[in-house]
Write a protein that holds these residues in place. Structure first.
Motif, PDB file in Angstrom:
ATOM      1  N   TYR A 169       0.791   3.949  -2.811  1.00 56.29           N
ATOM      2  CA  TYR A 169       0.541   5.473  -2.612  1.00 56.29           C
ATOM      3  C   TYR A 169       1.537   6.398  -3.024  1.00 56.29           C
ATOM      4  CZ  TYR A 169       0.391   9.557   0.234  1.00 56.29           C
ATOM      5  OH  TYR A 169       0.506  10.943   0.585  1.00 56.29           O
ATOM      6  N   ARG A 202       0.584  -1.330  -0.017  1.00 55.69           N
ATOM      7  CA  ARG A 202       0.062  -0.043  -0.069  1.00 55.69           C
ATOM      8  C   ARG A 202       0.807   1.231  -0.094  1.00 55.69           C
ATOM      9  NH1 ARG A 202      -3.394  -2.966   3.532  1.00 55.69           N
ATOM     10  NH2 ARG A 202      -2.198  -2.189   5.526  1.00 55.69           N
ATOM     11  N   LEU A 203       1.870   1.309   0.545  1.00 53.94           N
ATOM     12  CA  LEU A 203       2.740   2.227   0.635  1.00 53.94           C
ATOM     13  C   LEU A 203       3.453   2.707  -0.534  1.00 53.94           C
ATOM     14  CD1 LEU A 203       4.522   1.763   4.191  1.00 53.94           C
ATOM     15  CD2 LEU A 203       3.032   3.856   3.725  1.00 53.94           C
ATOM     16  N   ASN A 228       6.449  14.566   0.386  1.00 53.48           N
ATOM     17  CA  ASN A 228       5.729  13.512   0.091  1.00 53.48           C
ATOM     18  C   ASN A 228       6.682  12.192   0.309  1.00 53.48           C
ATOM     19  OD1 ASN A 228       3.111  12.172  -0.604  1.00 53.48           O
ATOM     20  ND2 ASN A 228       4.269  11.654  -2.120  1.00 53.48           N
ATOM     21  N   VAL A 236       1.263   6.423  -7.178  1.00 54.57           N
ATOM     22  CA  VAL A 236       0.235   7.183  -7.412  1.00 54.57           C
ATOM     23  C   VAL A 236       0.469   8.807  -6.973  1.00 54.57           C
ATOM     24  CG1 VAL A 236      -2.127   7.604  -6.956  1.00 54.57           C
ATOM     25  CG2 VAL A 236      -1.453   5.203  -7.331  1.00 54.57           C
ATOM     26  N   THR A 237       0.614   9.001  -6.019  1.00 56.77           N
ATOM     27  CA  THR A 237       0.874  10.732  -5.597  1.00 56.77           C
ATOM     28  C   THR A 237       2.126  11.187  -6.396  1.00 56.77           C
ATOM     29  OG1 THR A 237       2.198   9.759  -3.591  1.00 56.77           O
ATOM     30  CG2 THR A 237      -0.148  10.353  -3.066  1.00 56.77           C
ATOM     31  N   THR A 297       6.786   9.545   3.282  1.00 58.82           N
ATOM     32  CA  THR A 297       6.408   7.975   2.834  1.00 58.82           C
ATOM     33  C   THR A 297       7.496   6.972   3.141  1.00 58.82           C
ATOM     34  OG1 THR A 297       4.785   8.935   1.273  1.00 58.82           O
ATOM     35  CG2 THR A 297       5.231   6.561   1.276  1.00 58.82           C
TER      36      THR A 297
END
Length: 222
Positions: free
Chosen positions: A20, A16-17, A60, A23-24, A64
């Protein structure tokens, strides 16, 4: 400890990380490109836009990545996986899990846990001492300033002298008892030697070999 659930949870969270972050990052790049296209006529705003998006992208990514490192560290600490140098052992462990080699993973974790806990066991090799004198984190001791052995040449105390005298007397008495025992030993007399060491050089033991001789030294109850 449920190894399967811990591994599944770790793999899903890392996935998931990564998703994320991907995508970001792509979204920020896309919006940055769109903003540059719309502001193509104004160079100043283009520079400002690129600068702002770069900062957002960096923040970001850093946040992350730190969260990801913390998750990996917690997981590695839980299963005693070495990640100090690189993630090779972690990657190999995850690969074994995905292949279904659960027994190897569990055996490895059990062995490491056993070795780790031996330091707390009085029967362990360290006797409960957790700090090694060769630990790289130990404070350096300057040999020129170390006074632990300064008084070795001084006179010993009365108690130390008494212990030394007792040891010498005990050693002398033990030697006399041993010699006396050898002089009265029937086997030595029969073989015509004076010392047990001399008897070992002869063939006396081969000639007098007896089955079950060792068992006769012990009581039946033992």
């Amino acid at each position: 400890m449920d190894i399967n659930s811990d591994y599944d949870s770790f793999i899903k969270r890392i996935g998931r990380l990564n998703l994320y972050l991907g995508v970001t990052s792509l979204s920020l790049i896309f919006f940055a490109i769109v903003s540059v296209i719309f502001l193509a006529s104004n160079l100043f705003f283009i520079v400002i836009t690129i600068f702002v998006y770069s900062i957002i992208f960096g923040i970001n990514y850093t946040i992350t990545n730190n969260v990801k490192k913390r998750v990996i560290t917690d997981f590695a600490r839980l299963f005693e996986i070495d990640i100090e140098d690189d993630l090779t052992e972690l990657n190999n462990t995850i690969s074994m899990y995905k292949k279904g080699e659960f027994e190897q993973i569990e055996a490895s974790f059990t062995n490491k846990k056993h070795r780790r806990s031996r330091g707390f066991d009085d029967k362990g090799p360290t006797g409960g001492v957790l700090i090694s004198p060769l630990d790289k984190d130990n404070q350096r001791i300057d040999a020129m300033k170390n006074n632990d052995y300064q008084d070795l040449n001084e006179d010993i105390t009365a108690g130390q002298a008494l212990i030394r005298e007792a040891d010498e007397k005990y050693a002398k008495k033990s030697e006399e008892r041993w010699k006396n025992s050898e002089s009265k030993d029937a086997d030595l007399i029969e073989a015509g030697v004076e010392r047990l060491g001399d008897l070992l050089k002869t063939d006396w033991f081969e000639k007098n070999a007896k089955d079950g001789a060792i068992k006769e030294l012990y009581n039946d109850e033992d």
